[in-house]
Structure formats: C-alpha cells, structure tokens
Design a protein around this motif. Structure first.
Motif, PDB file in Angstrom:
ATOM      1  N   GLN A 191       0.843  -1.198   0.000  1.00 39.98           N
ATOM      2  CA  GLN A 191       0.000   0.000   0.000  1.00 39.98           C
ATOM      3  C   GLN A 191       0.877   1.246   0.000  1.00 39.98           C
ATOM      4  N   LEU A 192       0.473   2.222  -0.795  1.00 41.94           N
ATOM      5  CA  LEU A 192       1.185   3.493  -0.868  1.00 41.94           C
ATOM      6  C   LEU A 192       0.278   4.577  -0.306  1.00 41.94           C
ATOM      7  N   VAL A 193       0.821   5.392   0.581  1.00 39.14           N
ATOM      8  CA  VAL A 193       0.038   6.433   1.237  1.00 39.14           C
ATOM      9  C   VAL A 193       0.707   7.781   1.014  1.00 39.14           C
ATOM     10  N   GLU A 194       0.017   8.650   0.273  1.00 38.65           N
ATOM     11  CA  GLU A 194       0.551   9.989   0.000  1.00 38.65           C
ATOM     12  C   GLU A 194       0.061  10.982   1.050  1.00 38.65           C
ATOM     13  N   SER A 195       0.852  12.024   1.237  1.00 33.46           N
ATOM     14  CA  SER A 195       0.453  13.134   2.101  1.00 33.46           C
ATOM     15  C   SER A 195       1.226  14.370   1.672  1.00 33.46           C
ATOM     16  N   GLY A 196       0.815  15.513   2.229  1.00 34.39           N
ATOM     17  CA  GLY A 196       1.535  16.746   1.969  1.00 34.39           C
ATOM     18  C   GLY A 196       0.872  17.698   1.000  1.00 34.39           C
ATOM     19  N   GLY A 197      -0.224  17.273   0.396  1.00 32.54           N
ATOM     20  CA  GLY A 197      -0.928  18.156  -0.516  1.00 32.54           C
ATOM     21  C   GLY A 197      -1.616  19.288   0.231  1.00 32.54           C
ATOM     22  N   GLY A 198      -2.120  20.250  -0.529  1.00 32.79           N
ATOM     23  CA  GLY A 198      -2.811  21.366   0.081  1.00 32.79           C
ATOM     24  C   GLY A 198      -2.949  22.522  -0.878  1.00 32.79           C
ATOM     25  N   TRP A 226       5.976   9.554  -9.504  1.00 29.15           N
ATOM     26  CA  TRP A 226       4.838  10.421  -9.226  1.00 29.15           C
ATOM     27  C   TRP A 226       4.141  10.723 -10.549  1.00 29.15           C
ATOM     28  N   PHE A 227       2.828  10.662 -10.513  1.00 30.60           N
ATOM     29  CA  PHE A 227       1.979  11.089 -11.619  1.00 30.60           C
ATOM     30  C   PHE A 227       1.011  12.134 -11.068  1.00 30.60           C
ATOM     31  N   ARG A 228       0.326  12.817 -11.971  1.00 27.68           N
ATOM     32  CA  ARG A 228      -0.703  13.748 -11.524  1.00 27.68           C
ATOM     33  C   ARG A 228      -1.866  13.746 -12.503  1.00 27.68           C
ATOM     34  N   ARG A 229      -3.040  14.107 -11.981  1.00 23.05           N
ATOM     35  CA  ARG A 229      -4.236  14.187 -12.818  1.00 23.05           C
ATOM     36  C   ARG A 229      -4.831  15.580 -12.665  1.00 23.05           C
ATOM     37  N   VAL A 267      -4.463  16.221  -8.753  1.00 15.19           N
ATOM     38  CA  VAL A 267      -4.310  15.173  -7.743  1.00 15.19           C
ATOM     39  C   VAL A 267      -3.000  14.461  -8.069  1.00 15.19           C
ATOM     40  N   TYR A 268      -2.143  14.359  -7.093  1.00 12.52           N
ATOM     41  CA  TYR A 268      -0.829  13.741  -7.290  1.00 12.52           C
ATOM     42  C   TYR A 268      -0.839  12.325  -6.714  1.00 12.52           C
ATOM     43  N   TYR A 269      -0.332  11.395  -7.536  1.00 19.05           N
ATOM     44  CA  TYR A 269      -0.333   9.986  -7.171  1.00 19.05           C
ATOM     45  C   TYR A 269       1.093   9.444  -7.106  1.00 19.05           C
ATOM     46  N   CYS A 270       1.325   8.612  -6.126  1.00 21.33           N
ATOM     47  CA  CYS A 270       2.559   7.868  -6.008  1.00 21.33           C
ATOM     48  C   CYS A 270       2.340   6.491  -6.649  1.00 21.33           C
ATOM     49  N   ALA A 271       3.353   5.998  -7.348  1.00 16.83           N
ATOM     50  CA  ALA A 271       3.233   4.701  -8.012  1.00 16.83           C
ATOM     51  C   ALA A 271       4.522   3.905  -7.842  1.00 16.83           C
ATOM     52  N   ALA A 272       4.380   2.586  -7.856  1.00 12.80           N
ATOM     53  CA  ALA A 272       5.531   1.712  -7.681  1.00 12.80           C
ATOM     54  C   ALA A 272       5.429   0.504  -8.598  1.00 12.80           C
ATOM     55  N   ASP A 273       6.585   0.021  -9.017  1.00 13.94           N
ATOM     56  CA  ASP A 273       6.613  -1.193  -9.816  1.00 13.94           C
ATOM     57  C   ASP A 273       7.958  -1.878  -9.647  1.00 13.94           C
ATOM     58  N   GLY A 287      -1.078   4.776  -5.008  1.00 12.25           N
ATOM     59  CA  GLY A 287      -1.687   5.375  -3.849  1.00 12.25           C
ATOM     60  C   GLY A 287      -3.036   5.972  -4.204  1.00 12.25           C
ATOM     61  N   GLN A 288      -3.697   6.530  -3.177  1.00 19.34           N
ATOM     62  CA  GLN A 288      -5.024   7.106  -3.369  1.00 19.34           C
ATOM     63  C   GLN A 288      -4.970   8.521  -3.916  1.00 19.34           C
ATOM     64  N   GLY A 289      -3.830   9.166  -3.802  1.00 21.52           N
ATOM     65  CA  GLY A 289      -3.682  10.517  -4.329  1.00 21.52           C
ATOM     66  C   GLY A 289      -3.817  11.591  -3.263  1.00 21.52           C
ATOM     67  N   THR A 290      -3.186  12.715  -3.509  1.00 24.11           N
ATOM     68  CA  THR A 290      -3.288  13.869  -2.632  1.00 24.11           C
ATOM     69  C   THR A 290      -3.475  15.114  -3.484  1.00 24.11           C
ATOM     70  N   GLN A 291      -4.405  15.966  -3.091  1.00 23.24           N
ATOM     71  CA  GLN A 291      -4.771  17.131  -3.886  1.00 23.24           C
ATOM     72  C   GLN A 291      -3.787  18.269  -3.679  1.00 23.24           C
ATOM     73  N   VAL A 292      -3.325  18.838  -4.761  1.00 18.58           N
ATOM     74  CA  VAL A 292      -2.509  20.050  -4.733  1.00 18.58           C
ATOM     75  C   VAL A 292      -3.253  21.121  -5.519  1.00 18.58           C
ATOM     76  N   THR A 293      -3.493  22.247  -4.886  1.00 22.79           N
ATOM     77  CA  THR A 293      -4.175  23.355  -5.536  1.00 22.79           C
ATOM     78  C   THR A 293      -3.298  24.593  -5.436  1.00 22.79           C
ATOM     79  N   VAL A 294      -3.000  25.192  -6.585  1.00 22.24           N
ATOM     80  CA  VAL A 294      -2.158  26.377  -6.641  1.00 22.24           C
ATOM     81  C   VAL A 294      -3.029  27.551  -7.069  1.00 22.24           C
ATOM     82  N   SER A 295      -3.110  28.553  -6.227  1.00 21.80           N
ATOM     83  CA  SER A 295      -3.925  29.725  -6.534  1.00 21.80           C
ATOM     84  C   SER A 295      -3.073  30.812  -7.175  1.00 21.80           C
ATOM     85  N   SER A 296      -3.715  31.603  -8.021  1.00 21.74           N
ATOM     86  CA  SER A 296      -2.983  32.660  -8.735  1.00 21.74           C
ATOM     87  C   SER A 296      -2.967  33.950  -7.939  1.00 21.74           C
TER      88      SER A 296
END
Length: 122
Positions: free
Chosen positions: A1-8, A34-37, A91-97, A113-122
């Motif tokens: 299991q992969l668990v992401e954190s640190g988004g915001g 790392w991937f992102r959607r 949403v940023y995802y951690c991946a492993a193989d 992983g389940q992903g962690t949301q990153v939002t950047v405001s202008s």
C-alpha cells in the motif's frame, strides 16, 4: 500500500513537499514515480526515481522545478515542488513497480496510492 500526504493549497510561486510511504511493500525492489491528474484530464507523468535513488527523470513541464527523492530505509519517497503555478493544480499519485526500468506510463505501474490534492492559486 502506498500512502501519499503533503498536498494542500498554496499560492503561485510557492513550494510543497509531497510524501509517499510504502506500507507492506519492499521499497528497495520498486522503481517509484509520481503522476498527476489535472482537472478534467488523464494522469500524466511527473517524475521517476530508480530503485537505488541514483537516477531520476522528469516530465518536461516540471523539469527544473520538481525534485524526486527516496529513502529506502524509511520506505518513503518525496516530491519537492518549487515555483508552483496554477497549471500544477492536480491530484498527485505515487506509483511503484518492481522493474529496473524507468517507466513513464500509467499502465506500467503495479501499485498506486489514493492521491493527494494540490491546488495552486494565482
């Protein structure tokens, strides 16, 4: 299991560091990425690090701003993100193989992983 954190939520120009902890997975045997959607889009490659941590590769849009690193003893992978822009919102995802290659496509990664949301405001 992969668990992401640190988004915001962060302002443009700011920094964030994402963490990914591997639970029940031998990190030394895994290539990590790392991937992102972004909103309304599919997952895209961000960065990958080799099993030993000595080789890294980045997507063109983040090269020079993001840094991927890992500590196998702590079963943790990080993505340090600088000079963030609203285009980095995703949403940023951690991946492993368990591969010795450095894949850049979603289908080549076995664990996610389940992903962690990153939002950047202008």
């Amino acid at each position: 299991q992969l668990v992401e954190s640190g988004g915001g939520l962060v302002q443009a120009g700011g920094s964030l560091r994402l963490s990914c902890v591997a639970e029940g997975l031998a990190l030394t045997a895994q290539t990590m990425a790392w991937f992102r959607r972004p909103p309304g889009k599919g997952r895209e490659f961000v960065a990958v690090v080799s099993r030993g941590g000595g080789v890294t590769e980045y997507g063109e849009s983040v090269k020079g701003r993001f840094t991927i690193s890992r500590d196998n003893a702590r079963s943790t992978v990080w993505l340090h993100m600088d000079s963030l822009t609203p285009a980095d919102t995703a949403v940023y995802y951690c991946a492993a193989d368990p591969t010795i290659a450095l894949p850049r496509t979603v289908s080549e990664y076995r664990y996610w992983g389940q992903g962690t949301q990153v939002t950047v405001s202008s």
